[in-house]
Scaffold this motif. Structure first.
Motif, short mmCIF file in Angstrom:
data_model
loop_
_atom_site.label_atom_id
_atom_site.label_comp_id
_atom_site.label_asym_id
_atom_site.label_seq_id
_atom_site.Cartn_x
_atom_site.Cartn_y
_atom_site.Cartn_z
N GLU A 102 -3.63 12.26 -4.83
CA GLU A 102 -2.51 13.31 -5.20
C GLU A 102 -1.19 13.17 -4.33
OE1 GLU A 102 -4.76 16.88 -4.65
OE2 GLU A 102 -5.62 16.46 -7.05
N GLY A 103 -1.31 12.45 -3.41
CA GLY A 103 -0.15 12.54 -2.43
C GLY A 103 0.58 11.43 -3.02
N VAL A 104 1.81 11.00 -2.30
CA VAL A 104 2.86 9.88 -2.26
C VAL A 104 2.43 8.79 -1.51
CG1 VAL A 104 4.59 11.47 -3.37
CG2 VAL A 104 4.28 11.05 -0.92
N TYR A 105 3.23 7.72 -1.55
CA TYR A 105 3.15 6.47 -0.50
C TYR A 105 4.28 6.36 0.31
CZ TYR A 105 -0.85 5.77 -3.89
OH TYR A 105 -2.16 5.97 -4.69
N HIS A 106 3.85 5.18 1.18
CA HIS A 106 5.09 4.82 1.87
C HIS A 106 4.60 3.07 2.09
CE1 HIS A 106 8.88 4.52 4.40
NE2 HIS A 106 8.08 3.46 5.00
N VAL A 107 5.45 2.15 1.28
CA VAL A 107 5.18 0.69 1.33
C VAL A 107 5.81 0.14 2.29
CG1 VAL A 107 5.07 -1.34 -0.03
CG2 VAL A 107 4.78 0.78 -1.26
N LEU A 108 5.17 -0.53 3.33
CA LEU A 108 5.83 -1.23 4.61
C LEU A 108 6.30 -2.48 4.32
CD1 LEU A 108 3.13 -0.31 7.24
CD2 LEU A 108 5.40 0.73 6.87
N HIS A 109 6.03 -3.13 3.20
CA HIS A 109 6.16 -4.73 2.84
C HIS A 109 5.85 -5.57 4.09
CE1 HIS A 109 7.49 -3.98 -1.14
NE2 HIS A 109 8.29 -2.69 -0.67
N GLY A 110 4.65 -5.44 4.41
CA GLY A 110 4.11 -6.49 5.49
C GLY A 110 3.45 -5.74 6.68
N ALA A 111 3.02 -6.40 7.67
CA ALA A 111 2.10 -5.82 8.82
C ALA A 111 2.82 -6.51 10.09
CB ALA A 111 0.67 -5.61 8.81
N ILE A 112 2.69 -5.68 11.16
CA ILE A 112 3.05 -6.03 12.42
C ILE A 112 2.34 -7.37 12.96
CG2 ILE A 112 3.46 -5.76 14.85
CD1 ILE A 112 4.01 -2.82 14.10
N SER A 113 2.80 -8.64 13.22
CA SER A 113 1.99 -9.74 13.37
C SER A 113 2.76 -10.65 14.62
CB SER A 113 1.94 -10.52 12.24
OG SER A 113 1.23 -11.90 12.89
N MET A 115 1.74 -12.88 16.07
CA MET A 115 1.56 -14.24 15.89
C MET A 115 2.53 -14.79 14.85
SD MET A 115 -1.69 -15.99 16.58
CE MET A 115 -2.54 -16.03 14.81
N LEU A 116 2.78 -14.08 14.14
CA LEU A 116 3.79 -14.76 12.87
C LEU A 116 5.36 -14.27 13.49
CD1 LEU A 116 1.78 -13.98 9.78
CD2 LEU A 116 2.23 -16.18 10.94
N GLY A 117 5.67 -13.69 14.51
CA GLY A 117 6.83 -13.42 14.79
C GLY A 117 7.42 -12.03 14.04
N ILE A 118 6.37 -11.34 13.47
CA ILE A 118 6.85 -10.11 12.62
C ILE A 118 6.66 -8.85 13.53
CG2 ILE A 118 6.46 -8.71 10.39
CD1 ILE A 118 5.04 -11.29 9.31
N GLY A 119 7.62 -8.16 13.85
CA GLY A 119 7.77 -7.01 14.53
C GLY A 119 8.01 -5.78 13.73
N PRO A 120 8.27 -4.62 14.45
CA PRO A 120 8.25 -3.48 13.90
C PRO A 120 9.47 -3.39 12.92
CG PRO A 120 7.45 -3.12 16.05
CD PRO A 120 7.91 -4.39 15.85
N SER A 146 -7.34 -5.81 8.74
CA SER A 146 -7.06 -7.07 9.70
C SER A 146 -6.63 -6.82 10.76
CB SER A 146 -6.05 -7.95 8.87
OG SER A 146 -4.96 -7.41 8.64
N LEU A 147 -6.36 -7.88 11.70
CA LEU A 147 -5.79 -7.75 13.25
C LEU A 147 -4.26 -6.90 12.98
CD1 LEU A 147 -5.77 -8.13 16.16
CD2 LEU A 147 -5.06 -10.27 15.84
N GLU A 148 -3.67 -7.70 11.86
CA GLU A 148 -2.28 -7.16 11.70
C GLU A 148 -2.26 -5.65 11.46
OE1 GLU A 148 -3.58 -9.99 10.25
OE2 GLU A 148 -2.46 -11.36 11.70
N GLY A 149 -3.25 -5.41 10.45
CA GLY A 149 -3.50 -4.18 9.70
C GLY A 149 -3.63 -2.93 10.86
N GLU A 150 -4.54 -3.37 11.75
CA GLU A 150 -4.93 -2.55 12.89
C GLU A 150 -3.90 -2.31 13.77
OE1 GLU A 150 -7.27 -0.51 12.73
OE2 GLU A 150 -8.76 -1.60 11.35
N THR A 151 -3.19 -3.56 14.04
CA THR A 151 -1.99 -3.41 15.17
C THR A 151 -0.95 -2.34 14.55
OG1 THR A 151 -2.45 -5.67 15.60
CG2 THR A 151 -0.18 -4.65 16.25
N THR A 152 -0.68 -2.22 13.37
CA THR A 152 0.31 -1.70 12.93
C THR A 152 0.10 -0.28 12.52
OG1 THR A 152 0.80 -3.54 11.26
CG2 THR A 152 1.79 -1.57 10.56
#
Ligand code: ZN
Length: 198
Positions: A102-113, A115-120, A146-152
């Motif tokens: 019933e709530g709303v969402y927030h879409v990150l468009h990715g996860a922190i990684s 390894m892939l050089g994706i930061g906050p 995933s590792l990225e999902g948990e890190t995020t």
């Protein structure tokens, strides 16, 4: 030696650059496209262009939508104080399909990684912080396991904790490394209901 014409090679190259499509699939798709009736190819090409030109981020939750504000955010019957954080629009769609959130969402468009050089700064985290200025009761972190999902998830939890807003993580009924979009609705709901405090 070029086996195919330059035009075919170019088409194969473009298709192979898409995610999940290897060189063999790209070749198969390219030949399929060339054998398709011209009007169908035109419909496909224009639907790609139209989607690209008309789809944008929702101003509130950043999901992909045709409007300024997506149907979920525009719905006054939803609980706007409950924000579920997901990695992408496909994950949002997976939870919407259950019809029980019933709530709303927030879409990150990715996860922190790292390894892939994706930061906050590369995903929509700053935008999430801005939303927390409003009246928010709870943030449910539903990033993949995933590792990225948990890190995020860990990063978001640390970021929100000082604000005093309740932070929860969906339960681990979701298999490790599993993408939310492939999980059945019952498991998704169980994960949501069994969410734990962070
Ligand atoms: Zn929205």
């Amino acid at each position: 030696m070029d086996l195919y014409s330059g035009h075919i090679n170019k088409l194969i190259e473009e298709l192979a650059a898409l995610p999940g499509i290897g060189n063999k699939s790209a070749q198969r798709l390219a030949f399929h496209l060339i054998n398709m009736p011209k009007d169908r190819v035109q419909r496909l090409a224009s639907s790609i262009l139209e989607a690209k030109e008309n789809v944008r981020y929702c101003k509130e939750c950043f999901t992909l939508t045709d409007r300024d504000i997506c149907p979920v955010c525009a719905n006054q019957n939803r609980n706007h104080g409950l924000i579920m954080v997901v990695e992408n629009t496909r994950d949002l769609a997976a939870y919407e399909k259950t019809g029980r959130y019933e709530g709303v969402y927030h879409v990150l468009h990715g996860a922190i990684s790292p390894m892939l050089g994706i930061g906050p700064g590369d995903i929509k985290l700053k935008e999430l912080v801005e939303r927390l200025q409003g009246e928010v009761e709870e943030v449910i972190i539903a990033t993949n396991s995933s590792l990225e999902g948990e890190t995020t998830a860990m990063y978001i939890s640390k970021m929100i904790k000082p604000t005093g807003i309740r932070v929860t993580r969906i339960a681990s009924g979701v298999p490790v490394g599993g993408d939310l979009e492939y999980i059945d609705e019952v498991t998704l709901l169980r994960a949501l209901e069994g969410r734990v405090e962070l």
